[in-house]
Scaffold this motif. Structure first.
Motif, PDB file in Angstrom:
ATOM      1  N   PRO A  64       0.794  -1.225   0.000  1.00 54.67           N
ATOM      2  CA  PRO A  64       0.000   0.000   0.000  1.00 54.67           C
ATOM      3  C   PRO A  64       0.833   1.286   0.000  1.00 54.67           C
ATOM      4  O   PRO A  64       0.307   2.339  -0.310  1.00 54.67           O
ATOM      5  CB  PRO A  64      -0.837  -0.112   1.268  1.00 54.67           C
ATOM      6  CG  PRO A  64      -0.068  -1.014   2.160  1.00 54.67           C
ATOM      7  CD  PRO A  64       0.665  -1.961   1.246  1.00 54.67           C
ATOM      8  N   ALA A  65       2.105   1.222   0.347  1.00 54.08           N
ATOM      9  CA  ALA A  65       2.917   2.447   0.339  1.00 54.08           C
ATOM     10  C   ALA A  65       4.251   2.179  -0.340  1.00 54.08           C
ATOM     11  O   ALA A  65       4.827   1.104  -0.215  1.00 54.08           O
ATOM     12  CB  ALA A  65       3.147   2.955   1.766  1.00 54.08           C
ATOM     13  N   ARG A  66       4.724   3.178  -1.064  1.00 47.32           N
ATOM     14  CA  ARG A  66       5.982   3.101  -1.777  1.00 47.32           C
ATOM     15  C   ARG A  66       7.157   2.932  -0.793  1.00 47.32           C
ATOM     16  O   ARG A  66       8.236   2.488  -1.173  1.00 47.32           O
ATOM     17  CB  ARG A  66       6.160   4.413  -2.565  1.00 47.32           C
ATOM     18  CG  ARG A  66       6.653   4.257  -3.984  1.00 47.32           C
ATOM     19  CD  ARG A  66       6.608   5.608  -4.697  1.00 47.32           C
ATOM     20  NE  ARG A  66       7.406   6.627  -4.011  1.00 47.32           N
ATOM     21  CZ  ARG A  66       8.718   6.770  -4.179  1.00 47.32           C
ATOM     22  NH1 ARG A  66       9.376   6.007  -5.002  1.00 47.32           N
ATOM     23  NH2 ARG A  66       9.376   7.703  -3.518  1.00 47.32           N
ATOM     24  N   SER A  67       6.915   3.309   0.475  1.00 48.82           N
ATOM     25  CA  SER A  67       7.978   3.282   1.482  1.00 48.82           C
ATOM     26  C   SER A  67       8.540   1.887   1.731  1.00 48.82           C
ATOM     27  O   SER A  67       9.532   1.739   2.434  1.00 48.82           O
ATOM     28  CB  SER A  67       7.477   3.873   2.800  1.00 48.82           C
ATOM     29  OG  SER A  67       6.396   3.117   3.293  1.00 48.82           O
ATOM     30  N   VAL A  68       7.924   0.859   1.138  1.00 44.87           N
ATOM     31  CA  VAL A  68       8.439  -0.501   1.339  1.00 44.87           C
ATOM     32  C   VAL A  68       9.889  -0.639   0.865  1.00 44.87           C
ATOM     33  O   VAL A  68      10.673  -1.389   1.446  1.00 44.87           O
ATOM     34  CB  VAL A  68       7.534  -1.564   0.664  1.00 44.87           C
ATOM     35  CG1 VAL A  68       7.603  -1.478  -0.855  1.00 44.87           C
ATOM     36  CG2 VAL A  68       7.888  -2.958   1.150  1.00 44.87           C
ATOM     37  N   LEU A  77       6.276  -0.459  14.766  1.00 45.69           N
ATOM     38  CA  LEU A  77       5.616   0.731  15.313  1.00 45.69           C
ATOM     39  C   LEU A  77       5.429   1.772  14.215  1.00 45.69           C
ATOM     40  O   LEU A  77       6.368   2.074  13.474  1.00 45.69           O
ATOM     41  CB  LEU A  77       6.458   1.327  16.448  1.00 45.69           C
ATOM     42  CG  LEU A  77       6.700   0.420  17.653  1.00 45.69           C
ATOM     43  CD1 LEU A  77       7.713   1.064  18.611  1.00 45.69           C
ATOM     44  CD2 LEU A  77       5.394   0.129  18.380  1.00 45.69           C
ATOM     45  N   GLY A  78       4.232   2.340  14.124  1.00 46.23           N
ATOM     46  CA  GLY A  78       3.933   3.295  13.048  1.00 46.23           C
ATOM     47  C   GLY A  78       3.752   2.553  11.753  1.00 46.23           C
ATOM     48  O   GLY A  78       4.373   2.867  10.740  1.00 46.23           O
ATOM     49  N   ALA A  79       2.899   1.540  11.772  1.00 49.02           N
ATOM     50  CA  ALA A  79       2.831   0.543  10.691  1.00 49.02           C
ATOM     51  C   ALA A  79       1.931   0.927   9.522  1.00 49.02           C
ATOM     52  O   ALA A  79       2.034   0.327   8.454  1.00 49.02           O
ATOM     53  CB  ALA A  79       2.360  -0.790  11.262  1.00 49.02           C
TER      54      ALA A  79
HETATM   55  N1  SAM Z   1       5.978   1.933   7.521  1.00 48.22           N
HETATM   56  C1  SAM Z   1       4.638   2.323   7.035  1.00 48.22           C
HETATM   57  C2  SAM Z   1       4.339   1.557   5.769  1.00 48.22           C
HETATM   58  O1  SAM Z   1       5.273   1.012   5.179  1.00 48.22           O
HETATM   59  O2  SAM Z   1       3.179   1.483   5.365  1.00 48.22           O
HETATM   60  C3  SAM Z   1       4.561   3.820   6.827  1.00 48.22           C
HETATM   61  C4  SAM Z   1       4.608   4.605   8.127  1.00 48.22           C
HETATM   62  S1  SAM Z   1       4.214   6.311   7.961  1.00 48.22           S
HETATM   63  C5  SAM Z   1       5.655   6.967   7.204  1.00 48.22           C
HETATM   64  C6  SAM Z   1       4.327   6.912   9.622  1.00 48.22           C
HETATM   65  C7  SAM Z   1       3.244   6.413  10.538  1.00 48.22           C
HETATM   66  O3  SAM Z   1       3.569   6.733  11.893  1.00 48.22           O
HETATM   67  C8  SAM Z   1       1.860   7.021  10.276  1.00 48.22           C
HETATM   68  O4  SAM Z   1       0.970   6.032   9.839  1.00 48.22           O
HETATM   69  C9  SAM Z   1       1.458   7.590  11.637  1.00 48.22           C
HETATM   70  O5  SAM Z   1       0.080   7.403  11.951  1.00 48.22           O
HETATM   71  C10 SAM Z   1       2.344   6.784  12.587  1.00 48.22           C
HETATM   72  N2  SAM Z   1       2.505   7.394  13.915  1.00 48.22           N
HETATM   73  C11 SAM Z   1       2.839   8.676  14.192  1.00 48.22           C
HETATM   74  N3  SAM Z   1       2.844   8.894  15.518  1.00 48.22           N
HETATM   75  C12 SAM Z   1       2.497   7.706  16.106  1.00 48.22           C
HETATM   76  C13 SAM Z   1       2.295   7.294  17.454  1.00 48.22           C
HETATM   77  N4  SAM Z   1       2.443   8.160  18.471  1.00 48.22           N
HETATM   78  N5  SAM Z   1       1.947   6.010  17.698  1.00 48.22           N
HETATM   79  C14 SAM Z   1       1.771   5.146  16.663  1.00 48.22           C
HETATM   80  N6  SAM Z   1       1.933   5.494  15.368  1.00 48.22           N
HETATM   81  C15 SAM Z   1       2.287   6.754  15.082  1.00 48.22           C
END
Ligand code: SAM
Length: 185
Positions: A3-7, A29-31
């Motif tokens: 779902p995200a290019r960040s993979v 964390l932050g998935a």
């Molecule tokens: N790694 C993910 C992916 O591949 O799909 C992309 C992650 S995105 C760059 C950053 C994420 O961090 C966001 O979805 C955001 O909701 C989450 N985030 C930010 N603060 C957070 C917190 N305090 N606890 C949990 N998640 C958090």
């Protein structure tokens, strides 16, 4: 598909550090939206275990070895994240919603990184690894110094495809040390 290019970022880190293997236990964390979680779940396979957490729900279905709940990593205690502990790998791609104020965003990113590091210090196996995203700024050396207290190996990786304007970087810790020095949450 993912779902995200960040993979590609996790893929590059995985190839450079040899992070994920079959049967591992992983905390993500932050998935959301879920690309890293999906990639990691595939790498650890059906004998692995993955727990993914984010403020927002995922946009992707995960295989049975992976579970997810909505939560705030800054509010949750270590016990709430310990479902599959002790972990082999703790990942944090957490990032604040960018406000436009670079210094405020950096401070918030530093806070998220330090929380993820404290979780890793608590829940990783000896020898385990940590990947944490942080926005580059004056706090970066502080984060690196804190990480080195817990890990024998430390490196900074800025994945190849990272947009030039982005100021994010990943600090990687490998070989979680046996000593239990405390990192304040
Ligand atoms: N790694 C993910 C992916 O591949 O799909 C992309 C992650 S995105 C760059 C950053 C994420 O961090 C966001 O979805 C955001 O909701 C989450 N985030 C930010 N603060 C957070 C917190 N305090 N606890 C949990 N998640 C958090």
């Amino acid at each position: 598909g993912f779902p995200a290019r960040s993979v590609y970022k996790l893929e590059e880190i995985d190839h450079r550090v040899r992070l994920l293997r079959s049967g591992m236990r992983v905390l993500d964390l932050g998935a959301a939206p879920g690309s890293w979680a999906l990639y990691a779940a595939q790498k650890i396979g059906p004998n692995g275990k993955l727990l993914a957490v984010d403020l927002k729900p995922l946009d992707v279905g995960l295989p049975p070895q992976a579970s997810f709940f909505v939560g705030d990593a800054l509010e949750l205690g270590n016990e709430a994240l310990a479902l599959h502990a002790p972990y082999d790998v703790v990942l944090s791609d957490m990032a604040p919603n960018t406000s436009g104020n670079r210094f405020a965003d950096q401070a918030r990113s530093f806070e998220l990184f330090m929380r993820a590091l404290a979780v890793a210090a608590n829940l990783l196996k000896v020898g385990g690894a940590f990947v944490g995203k942080i926005f580059m700024g004056e706090d970066l050396p502080v984060a690196r110094t804190e990480l080195r207290k817990h890990f024998a190996g430390e490196r900074l990786i800025r994945p190849e495809g990272t947009r030039t304007v982005s100021y994010e970087v990943f600090i990687i810790g490998t070989g979680r040390r046996a000593e239990t020095s405390e990192t304040p949450a």
